[in-house]
Design an enzyme around this catalytic site. Structure first.
Site, short mmCIF file in Angstrom:
data_model
loop_
_atom_site.label_atom_id
_atom_site.label_comp_id
_atom_site.label_asym_id
_atom_site.label_seq_id
_atom_site.Cartn_x
_atom_site.Cartn_y
_atom_site.Cartn_z
N ASP A 108 32.75 79.31 70.30
CA ASP A 108 31.91 78.32 69.65
C ASP A 108 32.77 77.54 68.65
OD1 ASP A 108 28.40 78.54 68.68
OD2 ASP A 108 29.77 76.84 68.71
N GLU A 143 20.78 74.60 63.41
CA GLU A 143 21.57 75.78 63.07
C GLU A 143 21.22 76.33 61.70
OE1 GLU A 143 25.35 73.91 65.47
OE2 GLU A 143 25.59 75.91 64.63
C1 GLC Z 1 27.65 74.49 67.55
C2 GLC Z 1 26.71 75.44 68.25
C3 GLC Z 1 26.87 75.49 69.75
C4 GLC Z 1 27.36 74.15 70.27
C5 GLC Z 1 28.74 73.90 69.68
C6 GLC Z 1 29.29 72.54 70.10
O1 GLC Z 1 28.09 75.05 66.35
O2 GLC Z 1 26.68 76.78 67.78
O3 GLC Z 1 25.60 75.85 70.31
O4 GLC Z 1 27.44 74.17 71.69
O5 GLC Z 1 28.76 73.99 68.26
O6 GLC Z 1 28.52 71.50 69.55
#
Ligand code: GLC
Length: 651
Positions: free
Chosen positions: A323, A519
Site C-alpha cells: 500500500d 481512510e
Molecule cells: C491508499 C489506500 C489504498 C489505495 C492506495 C493507492 O492509502 O490504503 O486502498 O489503493 O493508497 O491510492
C-alpha cells in the site's frame, strides 16, 4: 509440538532476527499454515508463457529488475525517468490527475497512458517490458471528472445483488480503459466490524459470506477474460484484516483469533482468488492474536501471511502490491528502504515519491545479501505473468477500441438502478412515503444539493473534499432530481428550514448527512461517542425547524457508516438510509415517488441503537437484513434515545 509452543519458538526466532540489526533479513520461522483452507490458482499454468518470462528475467540486469518492482505516483516521476529507471508500473493516488488538472479529459488521461507506454519502450532493455498503470476506481472511475460514480460499497451491500455488482465491475472497467489504464485497486474485501473505522463505507458488509460473493463478482466484472478491450486487472485488498482493527482504528491492530481471521477476514480472499484475481494489496494493519499470545506484526512485513499463507497455502500466483508507503510501517523500515517487506513477499512496492532512493537501497540490499536475488526474480516473474496474462505484451492500452472514448464514462442508467436498490427504508410511519406527482414539497438540509456529500470520499479527490458540484461535470443531486420529477414549481429549497412554513407543503424532505472523508480522516476515535446530531448539529437544527409543523417529514440520510440517529428518526415520519449513493440521486427520487419502484434494500450492517454501540454485538436498533418496503407498513414509532455519555466506556 503444540501450536502455542511452536508459535513462541517462532516468535523467539523473530526477536533474534530483529536483534541482528535493523536491516537484517527477517526470516520468520515458517509456521504451519495448514489451518488455512487449501486453494489452487484457477488459472492454468501456461508453460510457454513461463518459459518466455524466465528468458526475459534471465536477460535483465539487477537495476532493471528493481525498476520493474518499483511503483511511483504519477506526480513524482517524468517520462524520461520511466525509461531511465526501467519503471514497471505507476499509480495515480486519490487526487492525482494528468498535468495535475482535476478536469483532465478522457483524452488527456489516454494521452498520458500512451506516453508512459512509449517511455517504457524507450528503455535500453534487451526485451522491453510494457508499464502497467494502477488506479483506485473505488466506486466507478472515481478520479475522473465526468465519470458516473456508483454507490459506495456499504450501499451496494444493502442491495444484496452480486449480479448487479458484476455489472458495475464491467462498466467500471470500461470507464477505466477509456483513460488508458489497465489495473484497478479493487475490490476491497474488508469485513467491516466497527463503525468507528473511517473506511467502513469501502466494506460491503459485516457478513463475510456477502463480502465473498461480492468480491468474486467484482473480480469477474473487472477482469472479464483479462485480455479484452474493456478488461482490467483487479486487486483484492487489503490483505489481511483491515476491517477488524481494535476500536476501528484505521491501519491499527487486528486482535482476532486465528480462527476468526481465517473464517471472517479471509472469506473475501478465498472467493476473489477462486475468481482469478491477479493482484492482492497488502494491508497497513497488524495482527496480534492476543488470545494465543502470537503477534504476527505488520502485514507488510509478514512472510507467514504474504508468502506461506497467500502464495503457498492459498496458491496465489499473481503479484502482491504494497500500500501507499506501507513499507515504512514495518519495524526498522523507512519509506525508501525495506528488505523485510520484499523478503516477506511484497512484489510491487508502491513508493510514490521516494522511489529513486528505494531503487538504490534495494539494489544495495541485493548486492549485500539482505535480499536474495531469487526473491527479486520471483517478484519480477509474477509481475511479467500478470502483464502477459492481461495481454499487455500483445497490445498496448491505446489499441483498445474503448481507449479515449468519453462516452464510456457515462453509465448513469446502471448507477441509477444501483441507487434504487441500495437505499434502505428504516421508517415509514403514517405512509409519509411515497411522495405523489403534483405534490408541493419543501426540501431542507445541507446535503440536498451537494454532490460532495452524496458521493463521499474517493470522489475526484482523495478525501472527496475541495470539490464543487461543477467539478463533477455529471451527476444529479436529490434536490435537482426532485425538481425534475415533481416539477420545478412544486419544489422549494431552504437549506436550514428557517423562514418557511412547512404547513404550506404536502411534505418536507430533509436531506442530511456526513461530509466527505477517506481512510483515517474518517475515523471516530474511541472514546468519542458516535452520534450524528452531535457531530453535525446543523442537520439536527434543520430537522427541528420543520418537524411537527403541519407536514410529514421524510429524512434522507447520507453516511459512510451505520449511524446512531434515533433522535433524528424521532423527528421524522419516514427515514431512508441512503449511505453514499454517488452521482445519480435520481435513483433515490425514483423510489421516493410512488408507483414505479419499491424499497428493496436491506441493511448489510447492524444499525446502532446508542452512541457508543459500534458493531453487530452492541445495542442494535435495526439488525443486519432489516429494511421496509411499501408493502411492509409496520410502524416504528418513537425510538429510545439513551443518554449519550461524554466518552464511551471501555466495552
Ligand atoms: C491508499 C489506500 C489504498 C489505495 C492506495 C493507492 O492509502 O490504503 O486502498 O489503493 O493508497 O491510492
Amino acid at each position: 509440538m503444540s501450536w502455542k509452543k511452536f508459535a513462541s519458538l517462532a516468535a523467539l526466532s523473530l526477536v533474534a532476527a530483529c536483534a541482528a540489526g535493523p536491516m537484517a533479513p527477517v526470516q520468520q520461522a515458517g509456521l504451519d499454515p495448514s489451518d488455512w483452507p487449501a486453494h489452487r490458482s484457477p488459472t492454468p499454468v501456461d508453460q510457454a508463457m513461463e518459459t518466455r518470462i524466465a528468458n526475459i528475467v534471465a536477460g535483465m540486469t539487477l537495476e532493471q529488475k528493481i525498476g520493474q518492482i518499483t511503483q511511483p505516483d504519477i506526480r513524482w516521476i517524468t517520462l524520461d525517468e520511466v525509461a531511465q529507471y526501467y519503471i514497471g508500473s505507476v499509480l495515480n493516488g486519490g487526487g492525482a490527475w494528468p498535468n495535475n488538472n482535476k478536469r483532465s479529459t478522457v483524452q488527456d488521461w489516454a494521452n498520458q497512458s500512451a506516453a508512459y507506454h512509449a517511455a517504457a519502450m524507450r528503455s535500453d532493455m534487451a526485451v522491453k517490458i510494457p508499464l502497467i498503470w494502477g488506479t483506485d476506481a473505488v466506486h466507478g472511475h472515481s478520479n475522473v471528472s465526468g465519470a458516473t460514480l456508483f454507490p459506495h460499497n456499504i450501499g451496494l451491500g444493502a442491495a444484496n445483488d452480486p449480479a448487479l455488482v458484476e455489472r458495475i465491475g464491467r462498466a467500471t472497467a470500461q470507464q477505466v480503459r477509456a483513460t488508458g489504464i489497465t489495473w484497478v485497486f479493487a475490490p476491497t474485501v474488508a469485513v467491516g466490524e466497527n463503525r468507528r473505522w473511517g473506511r467502513s463505507y469501502e466494506s460491503y458488509s459485516s457478513d463475510p459470506a456477502l463480502v465473498g460473493r461480492y468480491g468474486a463478482a467484482l473480480v469477474r466484472g473487472l477482469q472479464g477474460r483479462l485480455t479484452g478491450d474493456g478488461d482490467v486487472v483487479a486487486t483484492a485488498k487489503h490483505f489481511l484484516g483491515d476491517g477488524g482493527t481494535f476500536n476501528g482504528v484505521d491501519q491499527g491492530e487486528n486482535r482476532a483469533t486465528r480462527a476468526h481471521m481465517i473464517a471472517v477476514h479471509g472469506a473475501g480472499y478465498y472467493a476473489a482468488l477462486d475468481a482469478g484475481v491477479q493482484t492482492v494489496m497488502a494491508s497497513y494493519n497488524s495482527w496480534n492474536d492476543v488470545a494465543a499470545g502470537r503477534d504476527y506484526g505488520k502485514m507488510h512485513g509478514s512472510r507467514e501471511l504474504l508468502t506461506d499463507v497467500l502464495k503457498g497455502r492459498l496458491g496465489f500466483d499473481g503479484l502482491v502490491v504494497s500500500d501507499w508507503n506501507g513499507i515504512e510501517q514495518v519495524p526498522g523500515c523507512t519509506k525508501d528502504h525495506c528488505p523485510q517487506a520484499i523478503n516477506a513477499g511484497i512484489d510491487v512496492v508502491m513508493v510514490p515519491e521516494d522511489w529513486k532512493a528505494f531503487i538504490a537501497n534495494t539494489v544495495a540490499d541485493v548486492r549485500a545479501g539482505r535480499i536474495a536475488e531469487s526473491r527479486i526474480d520471483d517478484a519480477v516473474t509474477r509481475i511479467l505473468r500478470v502483464k502477459m496474462r492481461s495481454g499487455l505484451f500483445q497490445h498496448q492500452p491505446a489499441e483498445s477500441r474503448i481507449n479515449g472514448q468519453a462516452s464510456a464514462l457515462d453509465v448513469r442508467a446502471l448507477a441509477r438502478e444501483a441507487v434504487r436498490k441500495s437505499v434502505v427504508l428504516l421508517k415509514n410511519d403514517n405512509a409519509a412515503l411515497p411522495l405523489r406527482a403534483g405534490q408541493r414539497v419543501l426540501v431542507v438540509g445541507s446535503s440536498a444539493d451537494s454532490l460532495s456529500n452524496q458521493t463521499g470520499g474517493w470522489s475526484l479527490t482523495w478525501q472527496g473534499t475541495e470539490n464543487v458540484n461543477a467539478d463533477f461535470a455529471t451527476g444529479q443531486t436529490l434536490l435537482a432530481a426532485l425538481r425534475e420529477q415533481l416539477g420545478e414549481a412544486n419544489v422549494t429549497y431552504s437549506v436550514d428550514g428557517r423562514g418557511v412554513d412547512p404547513s404550506q407543503f404536502s411534505a418536507v424532505v430533509a436531506v442530511l448527512g456526513e461530509t466527505p472523508y477517506a481512510e483515517y480522516n474518517g475515523d471516530v476515535r474511541f472514546p468519542a461517542p458516535l452520534q450524528h446530531s452531535t457531530l453535525h448539529p446543523a442537520d439536527l437544527a434543520a430537522l427541528q425547524a420543520v418537524a411537527g409543523k403541519g407536514a410529514p417529514v421524510v429524512t434522507v440520510f447520507y453516511s459512510g457508516r451505520p449511524a446512531y440517529t434515533n433522535d433524528l428518526m424521532n423527528l421524522s415520519d419516514a427515514f431512508v438510509a441512503a449511505f453514499l449513493p454517488g452521482t445519480e440521486a435520481s435513483g433515490l427520487a425514483d423510489v421516493m415517488l410512488g408507483g414505479r419502484y419499491d424499497f428493496t434494500g436491506r441493511l448489510s450492517f447492524a444499525w446502532p441503537g446508542s452512541a457508543c454501540s459500534t458493531g453487530e454485538d452492541g445495542v442494535v436498533q435495526f439488525a443486519r437484513g432489516y429494511g421496509l418496503g411499501y408493502a411492509q407498513a409496520r410502524s416504528v414509532g418513537a425510538l429510545p434515545t439513551p443518554a449519550t455519555p461524554m466518552t464511551c466506556p471501555v466495552g
